[in-house]
Write a protein that holds these residues in place. Structure first.
Motif, short mmCIF file in Angstrom:
data_model
loop_
_atom_site.label_atom_id
_atom_site.label_comp_id
_atom_site.label_asym_id
_atom_site.label_seq_id
_atom_site.Cartn_x
_atom_site.Cartn_y
_atom_site.Cartn_z
N SER A 215 0.83 -1.20 0.00
CA SER A 215 0.00 0.00 0.00
C SER A 215 0.86 1.26 0.00
O SER A 215 1.82 1.37 0.76
N ARG B 58 -4.03 -1.40 -2.05
CA ARG B 58 -4.71 -0.10 -2.11
C ARG B 58 -3.68 1.03 -2.12
O ARG B 58 -2.67 0.97 -1.42
N ALA B 59 -3.97 2.04 -2.93
CA ALA B 59 -3.14 3.25 -3.05
C ALA B 59 -1.73 2.96 -3.56
O ALA B 59 -0.85 3.80 -3.45
N GLU C 18 -7.02 -3.92 -6.32
CA GLU C 18 -8.27 -3.34 -5.83
C GLU C 18 -7.92 -2.07 -5.08
O GLU C 18 -7.20 -2.11 -4.09
N GLY C 19 -8.40 -0.95 -5.60
CA GLY C 19 -8.14 0.33 -4.96
C GLY C 19 -6.75 0.89 -5.24
O GLY C 19 -6.27 1.74 -4.50
N ARG D 12 -3.73 3.09 -6.96
CA ARG D 12 -3.61 4.45 -7.47
C ARG D 12 -3.46 4.43 -8.98
O ARG D 12 -4.07 5.20 -9.69
N GLN E 85 -11.88 -0.77 -8.74
CA GLN E 85 -12.05 0.32 -7.77
C GLN E 85 -10.77 1.12 -7.56
O GLN E 85 -10.54 1.64 -6.47
N GLY E 86 -9.97 1.21 -8.61
CA GLY E 86 -8.75 2.01 -8.52
C GLY E 86 -8.94 3.33 -9.21
O GLY E 86 -10.06 3.78 -9.45
#
Length: 165
Positions: free
Chosen positions: A45, A64-65, A82-83, A85, A103-104
């Motif tokens: 992350s 994520r990120a 997923e998620g 950046r 969902q990014g």
């Protein structure tokens, strides 16, 4: 002698307990060139991983990120984010499994080969899909911006937002 053996056993047990749960998973934060990874890659992350000519015998997971920039890579398994950046799969990259980017934010898949499905769901930033070969389905759904690109050769179906690509 017995005390020495007990101490050695205790040290060995402590060492084994402190090893990572999966010795076959490598965290990528920075750049990897033309090396072979015998296992999976995980992008932690908030980190950025740049792969250039890298071969991965397992899967790539993007947290994520996190950001994954991959050019001319060969991934025998799946790429999942997923998620994230940003995820960019470029220039002659090959994925032996599925690519699932959900969902990014920014997504770019250009001149890549995917033996499975290419799935782009609910991304909030720009999504560009251009000149790819997909042996499965090209599926784009619930992305916030229109998908750009074209010239994709898909053996399965082009679905939803990717129908015209």
């Amino acid at each position: 002698m017995n005390a020495t053996i007990r101490f050695a056993s205790l040290m060995l047990g402590t060492t084994l307990l402190s090893l990572p749960a999966s010795a076959d998973e490598v965290d990528c934060s920075g750049s990897m060139g033309a090396v072979s990874i015998d296992g999976d890659i995980r992008v932690p992350s908030g980190r950025t991983c740049t792969l250039n000519g890298t071969r991965v015998d397992g899967n790539v997971r993007v947290a994520r990120a996190a950001t994954l920039l991959a050019r001319d890579v060969k991934v025998e398994g799946n790429i999942q984010a997923e998620g994230a950046r940003q995820v960019s799969l470029l220039g002659g990259s090959y994925m032996g499994g599925n690519v699932q980017l959900e969902q990014g934010s920014s997504v770019k898949v250009d001149a890549a080969e995917v033996d499975g499905d290419l799935q782009l769901f609910a991304n909030s930033g720009a999504v560009h899909v251009n000149r790819n070969r997909v042996d499965g389905n090209l599926q784009c759904k619930s992305n916030q911006h229109p998908i750009t690109g074209g010239g994709n050769r898909v053996r399965g179906n082009k679905e939803d937002q990717c129908a015209g690509l």
